[in-house]
Design a protein around this motif. Structure first.
Motif, PDB file in Angstrom:
ATOM      1  N   SER A   1     -20.172  47.237  53.435  1.00  0.00           N
ATOM      2  CA  SER A   1     -21.785  47.171  53.700  1.00  0.00           C
ATOM      3  C   SER A   1     -22.078  45.686  53.035  1.00  0.00           C
ATOM      4  CB  SER A   1     -22.340  48.370  52.891  1.00  0.00           C
ATOM      5  OG  SER A   1     -23.802  48.182  53.174  1.00  0.00           O
ATOM      6  N   LEU A   2     -22.749  44.858  53.791  1.00  0.00           N
ATOM      7  CA  LEU A   2     -22.855  43.555  53.460  1.00  0.00           C
ATOM      8  C   LEU A   2     -24.380  43.090  53.362  1.00  0.00           C
ATOM      9  CD1 LEU A   2     -21.757  40.366  52.831  1.00  0.00           C
ATOM     10  CD2 LEU A   2     -21.738  40.277  55.128  1.00  0.00           C
ATOM     11  N   SER A   3     -24.805  42.722  52.614  1.00  0.00           N
ATOM     12  CA  SER A   3     -26.252  41.970  52.817  1.00  0.00           C
ATOM     13  C   SER A   3     -25.833  40.479  52.708  1.00  0.00           C
ATOM     14  CB  SER A   3     -27.006  42.434  51.701  1.00  0.00           C
ATOM     15  OG  SER A   3     -28.464  41.705  51.566  1.00  0.00           O
ATOM     16  N   LEU A   4     -26.177  39.840  53.651  1.00  0.00           N
ATOM     17  CA  LEU A   4     -26.081  38.316  53.556  1.00  0.00           C
ATOM     18  C   LEU A   4     -27.354  37.570  53.454  1.00  0.00           C
ATOM     19  CD1 LEU A   4     -24.401  35.809  53.975  1.00  0.00           C
ATOM     20  CD2 LEU A   4     -24.058  35.931  56.271  1.00  0.00           C
ATOM     21  N   GLN A   5     -27.680  36.740  52.325  1.00  0.00           N
ATOM     22  CA  GLN A   5     -29.042  36.227  52.015  1.00  0.00           C
ATOM     23  C   GLN A   5     -29.101  34.908  51.975  1.00  0.00           C
ATOM     24  OE1 GLN A   5     -30.477  38.191  48.608  1.00  0.00           O
ATOM     25  NE2 GLN A   5     -30.290  40.188  49.507  1.00  0.00           N
ATOM     26  N   PHE A   6     -29.922  34.082  52.197  1.00  0.00           N
ATOM     27  CA  PHE A   6     -30.098  32.622  52.007  1.00  0.00           C
ATOM     28  C   PHE A   6     -31.347  32.387  51.558  1.00  0.00           C
ATOM     29  CE2 PHE A   6     -27.131  33.161  55.572  1.00  0.00           C
ATOM     30  CZ  PHE A   6     -26.276  32.148  55.387  1.00  0.00           C
TER      31      PHE A   6
ATOM     32  N   ARG B   1     -17.935  36.474  60.243  1.00  0.00           N
ATOM     33  CA  ARG B   1     -16.885  35.620  59.674  1.00  0.00           C
ATOM     34  C   ARG B   1     -17.081  36.044  57.910  1.00  0.00           C
ATOM     35  NH1 ARG B   1     -17.051  29.530  61.121  1.00  0.00           N
ATOM     36  NH2 ARG B   1     -14.582  29.374  61.180  1.00  0.00           N
ATOM     37  N   VAL B   2     -18.089  36.340  57.398  1.00  0.00           N
ATOM     38  CA  VAL B   2     -18.105  36.589  56.067  1.00  0.00           C
ATOM     39  C   VAL B   2     -17.667  37.897  55.825  1.00  0.00           C
ATOM     40  CG1 VAL B   2     -19.742  37.114  54.127  1.00  0.00           C
ATOM     41  CG2 VAL B   2     -20.090  35.091  55.881  1.00  0.00           C
ATOM     42  N   THR B   3     -18.116  38.881  56.770  1.00  0.00           N
ATOM     43  CA  THR B   3     -17.657  40.249  56.805  1.00  0.00           C
ATOM     44  C   THR B   3     -15.732  40.304  56.873  1.00  0.00           C
ATOM     45  OG1 THR B   3     -19.521  41.234  57.691  1.00  0.00           O
ATOM     46  CG2 THR B   3     -17.427  42.494  57.783  1.00  0.00           C
ATOM     47  N   ARG B   4     -15.438  39.614  57.745  1.00  0.00           N
ATOM     48  CA  ARG B   4     -13.931  39.414  57.610  1.00  0.00           C
ATOM     49  C   ARG B   4     -13.394  38.871  56.633  1.00  0.00           C
ATOM     50  NH1 ARG B   4     -10.516  35.225  60.354  1.00  0.00           N
ATOM     51  NH2 ARG B   4      -8.386  36.323  60.921  1.00  0.00           N
ATOM     52  N   TRP B   5     -13.974  37.775  55.945  1.00  0.00           N
ATOM     53  CA  TRP B   5     -13.251  37.154  54.895  1.00  0.00           C
ATOM     54  C   TRP B   5     -13.200  38.301  53.668  1.00  0.00           C
ATOM     55  CZ3 TRP B   5     -16.976  32.365  55.476  1.00  0.00           C
ATOM     56  CH2 TRP B   5     -16.467  31.669  56.773  1.00  0.00           C
TER      57      TRP B   5
ATOM     58  N   GLY C   1     -16.513  48.533  50.138  1.00  0.00           N
ATOM     59  CA  GLY C   1     -17.379  47.726  49.248  1.00  0.00           C
ATOM     60  C   GLY C   1     -18.660  47.635  49.683  1.00  0.00           C
ATOM     61  N   GLU C   2     -19.598  47.392  48.780  1.00  0.00           N
ATOM     62  CA  GLU C   2     -20.996  47.178  49.153  1.00  0.00           C
ATOM     63  C   GLU C   2     -21.351  45.656  48.309  1.00  0.00           C
ATOM     64  OE1 GLU C   2     -23.814  50.264  48.185  1.00  0.00           O
ATOM     65  OE2 GLU C   2     -22.726  51.763  48.981  1.00  0.00           O
TER      66      GLU C   2
END
Length: 152
Positions: free
Chosen positions: A7-12, A29-33, A42-43
């Motif tokens: 579970s990904l939160s991507l913030q800028f 890509r971030v999820t894959r890495w 993971g969260e």
């Protein structure tokens, strides 16, 4: 073998050249890495910040008064990994340029590195631990077709 769930939160944050960093960090890509570096589900929140915020966080939480490339705040390692990864965009960009790496490849390395920290890996405890963590990072990145960040 299936990769762990994430579970990904991507913030800028708001900073100069943010679009360049967004382009290097598409969500898939971030999820894959990160998933390649996880041993269990993971969260994770990933936040890309400017030098000011990066320096403030490093000073407040590590007692070091400079902006560093990645900070890991781990909250749980079982039954899932819960963490925040904070990456300082200007530092990452400078390091990528100095090391003649693409911005995306350097972000991939630092996200893998931070994810390992979130699972208890530590390269500051001993030279043997540093060597083991470095070798594992190289293997994880190689699985995704990314060359060694250590020139090996």
């Amino acid at each position: 073998m299936a990769l762990p769930a994430l579970s990904l939160s991507l913030q800028f944050g708001r900073f100069k050249d943010v679009e360049r960093h967004r382009a290097a960090l598409p969500r898939h890509r971030v999820t894959r890495w990160i998933r390649h570096a996880l041993d269990i589900d993971g969260e994770i929140t990933v936040r890309i910040v400017d030098a000011e915020e990066g320096q403030r966080l490093n000073r407040e939480f590590r007692g070091k008064d400079y902006a560093t490339n990645v900070l890991t705040f781990d909250y749980a390692q079982s039954p899932i990994v819960m963490a925040d990864l904070v990456l300082c965009a200007p530092v990452v960009a400078r390091e990528a340029k100095e090391n003649r790496k693409t911005l995306a490849d350097h972000y991939a390395h630092l996200l893998v590195h931070g994810t390992l920290h979130a699972q208890g890996w530590d390269h500051e405890t001993s030279e043997a631990d540093a060597d083991e963590m470095e070798a594992y990072e190289i293997d994880i990145l190689a699985e995704m077709g990314i060359r060694s960040p250590y020139g090996k």
